[in-house]
Design an enzyme around this catalytic site. Sequence first.
Site, PDB file in Angstrom:
ATOM      1  N   PRO A   1       3.694  16.256  11.258  1.00 47.98           N
ATOM      2  CG  PRO A   1       3.794  16.118   8.930  1.00 47.98           C
ATOM      3  CD  PRO A   1       4.612  15.958  10.159  1.00 47.98           C
ATOM      4  CG  ASN A   2      -1.815  16.113   9.404  1.00 49.29           C
ATOM      5  OD1 ASN A   2      -2.380  17.204   9.426  1.00 49.29           O
ATOM      6  ND2 ASN A   2      -1.276  15.615   8.304  1.00 49.29           N
TER       7      ASN A   2
ATOM      8  NE  ARG B   1      -4.326  12.536  10.624  1.00 47.51           N
ATOM      9  CZ  ARG B   1      -3.194  11.880  10.446  1.00 47.51           C
ATOM     10  NH1 ARG B   1      -2.318  11.796  11.427  1.00 47.51           N
ATOM     11  NH2 ARG B   1      -2.922  11.314   9.308  1.00 47.51           N
TER      12      ARG B   1
ATOM     13  CG  ASN C   1       4.407   9.543  14.653  1.00 47.84           C
ATOM     14  OD1 ASN C   1       4.541   9.598  13.437  1.00 47.84           O
ATOM     15  ND2 ASN C   1       3.329   9.054  15.231  1.00 47.84           N
TER      16      ASN C   1
ATOM     17  CG  ASP D   1      20.533  13.331   5.211  1.00 44.79           C
ATOM     18  OD1 ASP D   1      20.535  12.070   5.210  1.00 44.79           O
ATOM     19  OD2 ASP D   1      20.642  14.013   4.175  1.00 44.79           O
TER      20      ASP D   1
ATOM     21  CD  GLU E   1      10.352   5.731  11.401  1.00 35.94           C
ATOM     22  OE1 GLU E   1      11.332   6.296  10.888  1.00 35.94           O
ATOM     23  OE2 GLU E   1       9.648   4.910  10.804  1.00 35.94           O
TER      24      GLU E   1
ATOM     25  CB  SER F   1      -1.721   3.225  12.015  1.00 30.11           C
ATOM     26  OG  SER F   1      -0.813   3.771  11.072  1.00 30.11           O
TER      27      SER F   1
ATOM     28  NE  ARG G   1      -2.975   3.616   7.555  1.00 34.75           N
ATOM     29  CZ  ARG G   1      -2.887   4.906   7.865  1.00 34.75           C
ATOM     30  NH1 ARG G   1      -2.049   5.325   8.796  1.00 34.75           N
ATOM     31  NH2 ARG G   1      -3.627   5.792   7.231  1.00 34.75           N
TER      32      ARG G   1
ATOM     33  NE  ARG H   1      -1.143   6.185   5.258  1.00 32.28           N
ATOM     34  CZ  ARG H   1      -1.155   7.480   5.577  1.00 32.28           C
ATOM     35  NH1 ARG H   1      -0.191   7.992   6.307  1.00 32.28           N
ATOM     36  NH2 ARG H   1      -2.141   8.251   5.164  1.00 32.28           N
TER      37      ARG H   1
END
Length: 142
Positions: free
Chosen positions: A9-10, A17, A74, A87, A98, A102, A107, A111
């Site tokens: 997402p995003n 953003r 990501n 899973d 992964e 950032s 953070r 996170r």
Amino acid sequence: MKLLVINGPNLNFLGIREKGIYGTQDYQYLLDMIQEKAKAENCEIETFQSSHEGAIIDRIQEAYFDGTQGIVINPGAYTHYSYAIRDALASIVVPKVEIHISDITKREEFRKISVTKDACDYQIYGKGLDGYLMAIDYILKR
């Protein structure tokens, strides 16, 4: 070699953003960068983005059947709480990395938790978009 890059997402809002955290390059820039890497390494890299947890799980499961030989993911915010994505990743026996643009260790507290990293072979964070290239290199060297 056939690789799959999954963005959660995003990520499609790169360049829109929180530019101070995620940079000014847009999502198309990332896609182009990945395809340039694919050409340079003479491999096939498919990219997939969804803000829907189930769609990400479906794509991971599809990778089991379509000849995918490595996954860069990501998971975005799903990193911190999606045991379902974790899973699904654990079910696929290919190298998995992964990636986070950032530095998630510097953070917000939430996170710093990744429920998905243990289902991956390696985790890269804080390297900006170059982290994707590092992740691809990691898989290609395995």
